[in-house]
Scaffold this motif. Structure first.
Motif, PDB file in Angstrom:
ATOM      1  N   ARG A  84       0.848  -1.186   0.000  1.00 26.19           N
ATOM      2  CA  ARG A  84       0.000   0.000   0.000  1.00 26.19           C
ATOM      3  C   ARG A  84       0.891   1.246   0.000  1.00 26.19           C
ATOM      4  O   ARG A  84       1.356   1.708   1.041  1.00 26.19           O
ATOM      5  N   GLY A  86       1.880   5.236  -1.127  1.00 25.68           N
ATOM      6  CA  GLY A  86       1.364   6.571  -1.383  1.00 25.68           C
ATOM      7  C   GLY A  86       2.477   7.434  -1.956  1.00 25.68           C
ATOM      8  O   GLY A  86       3.660   7.093  -1.844  1.00 25.68           O
ATOM      9  N   LEU A 146      -1.605  10.291   5.267  1.00 25.37           N
ATOM     10  CA  LEU A 146      -1.798   9.236   6.265  1.00 25.37           C
ATOM     11  C   LEU A 146      -3.144   9.375   6.979  1.00 25.37           C
ATOM     12  O   LEU A 146      -3.743   8.375   7.394  1.00 25.37           O
ATOM     13  N   PHE A 149      -5.507   7.982   4.271  1.00 24.44           N
ATOM     14  CA  PHE A 149      -5.208   6.593   3.881  1.00 24.44           C
ATOM     15  C   PHE A 149      -4.327   5.982   4.971  1.00 24.44           C
ATOM     16  O   PHE A 149      -3.114   5.839   4.815  1.00 24.44           O
ATOM     17  N   THR A 152      -1.547   3.159   4.637  1.00 22.37           N
ATOM     18  CA  THR A 152      -0.352   3.351   3.806  1.00 22.37           C
ATOM     19  C   THR A 152       0.877   2.763   4.491  1.00 22.37           C
ATOM     20  O   THR A 152       1.128   3.010   5.676  1.00 22.37           O
ATOM     21  N   GLN A 153       1.653   1.990   3.723  1.00 13.26           N
ATOM     22  CA  GLN A 153       2.830   1.319   4.279  1.00 13.26           C
ATOM     23  C   GLN A 153       4.154   1.953   3.840  1.00 13.26           C
ATOM     24  O   GLN A 153       5.171   1.787   4.517  1.00 13.26           O
ATOM     25  N   ILE A 155       5.835   5.488   1.524  1.00 15.79           N
ATOM     26  CA  ILE A 155       5.608   6.732   0.792  1.00 15.79           C
ATOM     27  C   ILE A 155       6.788   6.994  -0.135  1.00 15.79           C
ATOM     28  O   ILE A 155       7.957   6.910   0.285  1.00 15.79           O
TER      29      ILE A 155
END
Length: 344
Positions: A84, A86, A146, A149, A152-153, A155
């Motif tokens: 995940r 972003g 964050l 979402f 999110t893992q 960025i």
């Protein structure tokens, strides 16, 4: 200002001897930027630390290096692995509403316009549907991302290599193997944002079709053109080589785009504009003798213009999509990062 930008870019490309007169300004620029970096490195200035790992992808040169296509390819790879991810960006070129500041973060959506968030963020989200936020304050952009979402893992920061207020867990530097480093001088005498020594010990991705210049383990990418697409649905046939075409471009290094069209066999009539140029009707209405071909990045701005100004000329504009082909070593490096971050 735009004419000056085009003039200085041309001087860099030609390595004009007149650039020597700008050497004192480059010395000041180097001293100031070096001192600023040192203040962050020594913790005299505070850095923002995100709650998830941050990978910065940037360059040490001004102008296009292929960074955006690389980010799009990596986002698609991560999405396929169910990571995940972003993306954040400064959002260069966004038009601020009354009372709004450039540091105010904003989410990028598939229907966002270049005026809302900048042209490159529009292209990234339209290509991947990745969660993305823009803002000059990268920390605030991350916090907004964050908050919206929370799962999110990882960025990816689109550019921001010189934004030292942002702590990064890894950074990749994209090097254009064709342009190289020009005259090797810092801004404004040359197009370097930082000295070449910045590459020492860094993870470097070389953008160059001539991959034999590097060893087999080097991280490499190249941009491959796809078939032409109409800017909108068009009843006109797509131009075919050896037809003459207007090559309309407002990207950092337009010569790469022109060279690609020439390699495809087109007769190219060059129409370069400054990077992130906001097109107006006056830019395109004189271009009636031949079809117009533009880049994917420019297309997002031209579609916005077309929505405001109805004109048959848009039926004669075509987009040359490109995609980044990455070496296996690039994916291998990404897999190593995922393992390091506990995401594999």
């Amino acid at each position: 200002m735009k004419k000056f930008e085009l003039a200085i870019t041309k001087a860099w490309q030609n390595q004009s001897p007149y650039l020597q007169a700008l050497a004192p300004l480059s010395a000041v620029y180097g001293a100031v930027s070096g001192a600023r970096k040192s203040l962050y490195d020594k913790a005299f200035l505070k850095k923002y630390h995100a709650a998830v790992p941050v990978l910065v992808i940037g360059n040490i040169t001004v102008g296009g290096s292929g960074k955006t296509p690389l980010i799009i390819a990596l986002v698609k790879y991560l999405q396929a692995k169910n990571v995940r991810v972003g993306v954040i960006s400064r959002g260069y070129g966004r038009v601020l509403a009354k009372g709004e500041r450039s540091s105010t973060p904003k989410l990028v959506r598939t229907d966002s316009t270049p005026d809302d968030v900048g042209d490159e963020p529009c292209l990234i989200v339209q290509s991947t549907a990745v969660p993305m936020a823009v803002g000059a304050d990268r920390g605030k952009a991350i916090e907004l991302l964050l908050a919206q979402f929370s799962d999110t893992q990882l960025i990816i920061s689109d550019d921001g290599l010189q934004h030292y207020a942002l702590h990064r867990d890894a950074e990749w530097i994209v090097v254009d193997g064709v342009r190289g480093f020009g005259n090797g001088k810092l801004l404004p005498q040359g197009f370097l944002r930082e000295p070449v020594s910045r590459l020492d010990g860094a993870t470097v991705v070389y953008h160059d079709k001539r991959s034999e210049r590097y060893d087999a383990k080097a991280l490499r990418m190249q941009l491959d053109p796809a078939p032409l697409e109409p800017l909108f649905t068009s009843t006109n046939p797509a131009p075919k080589p050896p037809a003459s075409v207007y090559a309309l471009s407002g990207i950092g290094y337009p010569e790469r785009f022109f060279d690609t069209l020439q390699t495809l066999g087109f007769g190219v009539i060059k129409k370069p504009f400054a990077d992130h140029h906001k097109f107006e009707m006056d830019d395109i209405t004189p271009l009636t003798q031949h079809p117009i071909i533009t880049t994917s990045k420019d297309a997002v701005k031209l579609r916005t213009l077309a929505s405001r100004a109805k004109s048959p000329i848009f039926e004669n504009i075509w987009v040359l999509p490109v995609s980044a082909t990455l070496s296996e070593s690039v994916y291998g490096e990404m897999d190593k990062l995922l393992q390091r971050f506990g995401l594999s």
